[in-house]
Design an enzyme around this catalytic site. Structure first.
Site, mmCIF file in Angstrom:
data_model
loop_
_atom_site.group_PDB
_atom_site.id
_atom_site.type_symbol
_atom_site.label_atom_id
_atom_site.label_comp_id
_atom_site.label_asym_id
_atom_site.label_seq_id
_atom_site.Cartn_x
_atom_site.Cartn_y
_atom_site.Cartn_z
ATOM 1 N N LYS A 31 -10.728 -3.786 18.964
ATOM 2 C CA LYS A 31 -9.307 -4.062 19.202
ATOM 3 C C LYS A 31 -8.887 -3.758 20.644
ATOM 4 O O LYS A 31 -7.718 -3.864 20.975
ATOM 5 C CB LYS A 31 -8.465 -3.261 18.205
ATOM 6 N N ASP A 83 -4.194 -6.522 5.103
ATOM 7 C CA ASP A 83 -5.208 -7.359 5.751
ATOM 8 C C ASP A 83 -5.240 -8.768 5.156
ATOM 9 O O ASP A 83 -5.789 -9.691 5.756
ATOM 10 C CB ASP A 83 -6.596 -6.716 5.600
ATOM 11 N N PHE A 88 -4.331 3.334 14.802
ATOM 12 C CA PHE A 88 -4.730 4.321 13.798
ATOM 13 C C PHE A 88 -5.917 3.733 13.031
ATOM 14 O O PHE A 88 -6.071 2.506 12.971
ATOM 15 C CB PHE A 88 -3.593 4.598 12.814
ATOM 16 N N LYS A 114 -13.448 0.144 15.532
ATOM 17 C CA LYS A 114 -12.110 -0.433 15.692
ATOM 18 C C LYS A 114 -11.605 -0.302 17.131
ATOM 19 O O LYS A 114 -10.956 -1.204 17.650
ATOM 20 C CB LYS A 114 -11.125 0.248 14.729
ATOM 21 N N LYS A 171 8.704 -17.416 -10.824
ATOM 22 C CA LYS A 171 8.100 -16.232 -11.434
ATOM 23 C C LYS A 171 6.945 -16.671 -12.346
ATOM 24 O O LYS A 171 7.120 -17.547 -13.202
ATOM 25 C CB LYS A 171 9.152 -15.476 -12.246
ATOM 26 N N ASN A 198 0.853 -1.207 0.000
ATOM 27 C CA ASN A 198 0.000 0.000 0.000
ATOM 28 C C ASN A 198 0.882 1.249 0.000
ATOM 29 O O ASN A 198 2.107 1.144 -0.066
ATOM 30 C CB ASN A 198 -0.955 -0.030 1.196
HETATM 31 O O1 PMT Z 1 3.127 5.919 6.571
HETATM 32 P P1 PMT Z 1 2.586 7.266 6.115
HETATM 33 O O2 PMT Z 1 2.762 7.465 4.623
HETATM 34 O O3 PMT Z 1 3.111 8.408 6.940
HETATM 35 O O4 PMT Z 1 1.000 7.247 6.315
HETATM 36 C C1 PMT Z 1 0.462 7.222 7.602
HETATM 37 C C2 PMT Z 1 -0.731 6.255 7.704
HETATM 38 C C3 PMT Z 1 -1.871 6.708 6.813
HETATM 39 C C4 PMT Z 1 -0.273 4.852 7.274
HETATM 40 C C5 PMT Z 1 -1.163 6.228 9.212
HETATM 41 O O5 PMT Z 1 -1.564 7.519 9.575
HETATM 42 C C6 PMT Z 1 -2.305 5.244 9.448
HETATM 43 O O6 PMT Z 1 -3.479 5.565 9.328
HETATM 44 N N1 PMT Z 1 -1.937 3.990 9.806
HETATM 45 C C7 PMT Z 1 -2.914 2.864 9.947
HETATM 46 C C8 PMT Z 1 -3.195 2.273 8.610
HETATM 47 C C9 PMT Z 1 -4.143 1.095 8.696
HETATM 48 O O7 PMT Z 1 -3.737 0.000 8.471
HETATM 49 O O8 PMT Z 1 -5.357 1.409 9.099
HETATM 50 P P2 PMT Z 1 -6.544 0.307 9.343
HETATM 51 O O9 PMT Z 1 -7.726 1.155 9.628
HETATM 52 O O10 PMT Z 1 -6.590 -0.644 8.201
HETATM 53 O O11 PMT Z 1 -6.099 -0.475 10.640
HETATM 54 C C10 PMT Z 1 -6.515 -0.086 11.945
HETATM 55 C C11 PMT Z 1 -5.401 -0.346 12.947
HETATM 56 O O12 PMT Z 1 -5.161 -1.766 13.016
HETATM 57 C C12 PMT Z 1 -4.087 0.287 12.582
HETATM 58 O O13 PMT Z 1 -3.477 0.783 13.754
HETATM 59 C C13 PMT Z 1 -3.273 -0.868 11.973
HETATM 60 O O14 PMT Z 1 -1.889 -0.673 12.222
HETATM 61 C C14 PMT Z 1 -3.817 -2.077 12.721
HETATM 62 N N2 PMT Z 1 -3.821 -3.312 11.943
HETATM 63 C C15 PMT Z 1 -4.375 -3.377 10.713
HETATM 64 C C16 PMT Z 1 -4.373 -4.563 10.010
HETATM 65 C C17 PMT Z 1 -3.819 -5.713 10.605
HETATM 66 N N3 PMT Z 1 -3.799 -6.867 9.958
HETATM 67 N N4 PMT Z 1 -3.293 -5.650 11.831
HETATM 68 C C18 PMT Z 1 -3.307 -4.492 12.524
HETATM 69 O O15 PMT Z 1 -2.834 -4.424 13.649
#
Ligand code: PMT
Length: 395
Positions: A342, A280, A324, A338, A290, A211
Site C-alpha cells: 500500500k 473488502d 492499520f 501491507k 426485501k 464488521n
Molecule cells: O473501531 P474500533 O472498534 O475502535 O476498532 C479499531 C480497529 C480494530 C478497527 C482499528 O484498530 C484497525 O485495525 N483498523 C483497520 C481495520 C482493517 O480494515 O484492517 P485491514 O488489515 O483489513 O486493512 C489494512 C488497512 O487498509 C487499514 O488501514 C484499512 O483501513 C485499509 N483498507 C482496507 C480495506 C479496503 N478495502 N481499503 C482500505 O483502505
C-alpha cells in the site's frame, strides 16, 4: 501563567517526603495546592503543607457541603497536573474501582487532566496481583505511574516500594508537563484526514454485512489531532459516537462512498490515517426488494471492493500515509506485506484476538512498523494514548 499542580497526599509513612516535593515544585515556580486524606493528616499536619505551599490545604469534603461541591470541580478544572505522592494501595484501588469517598478521590474522578500516581508501600503489597491489576487498569485508561524505588522500607523489609527521591518526582512531573505542552501545539497548521468505523454493504434494502469496528480508534485519533492543533477531517462509517464541533465530519456507508470521500479530501491534506475497517467485498447484486425466505440455503456472490489505501498509495507524493492492520495470525508478516503493497510510511498492527486490543473496547495493543523495517511494540493502553503515539510519529 504559573502551572497549577495539585499534590494529593495519602496516608503512608512517606508522607513527610511530600513536603519536600511541594517545596521543590514551588521553587520551580509552580502554584501548588495540596489535598490530603485524613490518614495522611495523622502523619503530617495540614499546617506544614499550608506553610510550604502558601495555599489552603483541602481535606474534609464534609466540613461545609456547599463549599466542597464547588471546590472539587474547580480544582479538577484548574489543575495542569495531579501528582499523588505517596499514593497508597488503598487510594489507587479506590480510583481503579470508581470509589470516591473523600475529597482527593472525588477530585481525581472529576478531572480530565493528567494524573501521576507515585505509589509507596511494602513490597508484598506492591507485588500483590490485585494491586498490579488496579495499576494496569488505570494505565490503560491513561493515568501515569512512576515506579517506586527499591531499598530499605519503613517496615524493615528490603525491596521495591520506596517513594522515589522528591527531586526525581519533580523532574518526572516537569517532563510530563513538558510533554503535555508540546502536544498542545505541535500539529498547528497541519491538515490530517482520519477514517473511522466500519463500512456496510447492502444485501437488500433491510439487510447488510459489516464488521465489529466501533469507530473508537479513529475518533480517538481525530480528537487527539484536533487537541494538538491540527485541522481534522474525519470520515466515519455508521457508529454511535460524536466528535468535537471543530472537527469536519463526513459520514459514509459503503466502501465505495468511503473511497470517494477519501480521494476527495486527500487532495487538501498533509496526512491520511486509515483506522477504518472497510469491507473488502460487497454483494455483487444487492436485491432491490426485501429478499423472501425460500427454505433453501442462500448463496450470495461478492465482488472485491477497491483497496482505498493502496490506490491512495499510488498518488501519495510527499504526504504521509498511515494504515492499520487488523490481524488474527502472523501479525508482523501480514502487516509488513501491507506496508509494502500500500506504499505506507507506517502501519499500526493490532492483533485483534488479544484481550484489550482491536475492535470495540477502549484500549488497544499496537506494534508500529515503519517503512524502513523498524518495529516497536507497545503494551496495552487507552485508544487515546495510542492515538498520541501515532501522532508523535507524524510529527
Ligand atoms: O473501531 P474500533 O472498534 O475502535 O476498532 C479499531 C480497529 C480494530 C478497527 C482499528 O484498530 C484497525 O485495525 N483498523 C483497520 C481495520 C482493517 O480494515 O484492517 P485491514 O488489515 O483489513 O486493512 C489494512 C488497512 O487498509 C487499514 O488501514 C484499512 O483501513 C485499509 N483498507 C482496507 C480495506 C479496503 N478495502 N481499503 C482500505 O483502505
Amino acid at each position: 501563567m504559573k502551572k497549577q499542580i495539585i499534590v494529593g497526599v495519602t496516608g503512608g509513612i512517606a508522607c513527610y517526603k511530600a513536603l519536600d516535593i511541594v517545596s521543590k515544585l514551588k521553587k520551580r515556580d509552580m502554584d501548588v495546592t495540596v489535598i490530603m486524606t485524613k490518614n495522611a493528616a495523622e502523619f503530617v499536619t495540614p499546617l506544614s503543607f499550608e506553610t510550604i505551599s502558601q495555599n489552603a490545604v483541602i481535606m474534609d469534603m464534609f466540613d461545609s457541603p456547599d463549599h466542597w461541591e464547588v471546590e472539587h470541580i474547580s480544582l479538577a478544572k484548574k489543575a495542569d497536573l495531579f501528582v499523588i505522592a505517596p499514593a497508597t494501595a488503598n487510594c489507587i484501588g479506590k480510583i481503579a474501582n470508581g470509589i470516591c469517598d473523600d475529597m482527593l478521590t472525588t477530585t481525581i474522578m472529576a478531572t480530565k487532566k493528567p494524573v501521576l500516581f507515585v505509589p509507596a508501600m511494602n513490597s508484598a503489597m506492591f507485588e500483590n496481583l490485585i494491586f498490579q491489576e488496579n495499576v494496569q487498569k488505570l494505565e490503560a485508561l491513561g493515568y501515569s505511574f512512576m515506579k517506586p524505588a527499591t531499598g530499605l522500607l519503613a517496615c524493615g523489609d528490603i525491596g521495591i516500594g520506596k517513594l522515589p527521591d522528591p527531586e526525581e518526582i519533580v523532574d518526572y512531573s516537569c517532563n510530563l508537563l513538558f510533554e503535555i505542552d508540546k502536544r498542545k501545539q505541535d500539529l498547528v497548521g497541519r491538515k490530517i484526514l482520519i477514517t473511522a468505523g466500519p463500512t456496510i454493504e447492502n444485501i437488500d434494502p433491510v439487510r447488510y454485512i459489516t464488521n465489529h469496528s466501533s469507530g473508537k480508534m479513529g475518533f480517538a485519533l481525530a480528537e487527539a489531532a484536533f487537541e494538538r492543533g491540527s485541522t481534522v477531517t474525519l470520515i466515519s462509517g455508521p457508529v454511535g459516537l460524536s466528535c468535537s464541533k471543530g472537527i469536519r465530519r463526513i459520514d459514509i456507508g459503503t466502501t465505495a462512498e468511503l473511497s470517494e470521500a477519501v480521494h476527495d479530501a486527500f487532495k487538501d491534506t498533509d496526512a491520511l490515517i486509515m483506522a477504518a475497517a472497510p469491507s473488502d467485498y460487497r454483494v455483487s447484486s444487492p436485491s432491490k426488494e426485501k429478499m423472501k425466505k425460500t427454505h433453501e440455503d442462500l448463496i450470495l456472490t461478492f465482488t472485491e471492493n477497491e483497496d482505498i489505501l493502496a490506490s491512495v498509495g499510488k498518488i501519495k507524493g510527499n504526504k504521509c500515509l498511515i494504515g492499520f492492520a487488523a490481524e488474527t495470525q502472523d501479525l508482523i508478516v501480514h502487516a509488513v506485506k501491507k506496508i509494502e503493497r500500500k506504499n505506507l510510511d507506517f502501519i499500526i498492527a493490532n492483533d485483534v484476538t488479544q484481550e484489550g486490543a482491536g475492535f470495540s473496547g477502549d484500549t488497544n495493543i499496537i506494534t508500529v512498523i515503519k517503512s524502513d523495517g523498524s518495529i516497536k511494540s507497545y503494551p496495552k493502553m487507552s485508544k487515546r494514548e495510542v492515538a498520541n503515539i501515532i501522532l508523535d510519529l507524524l510529527v
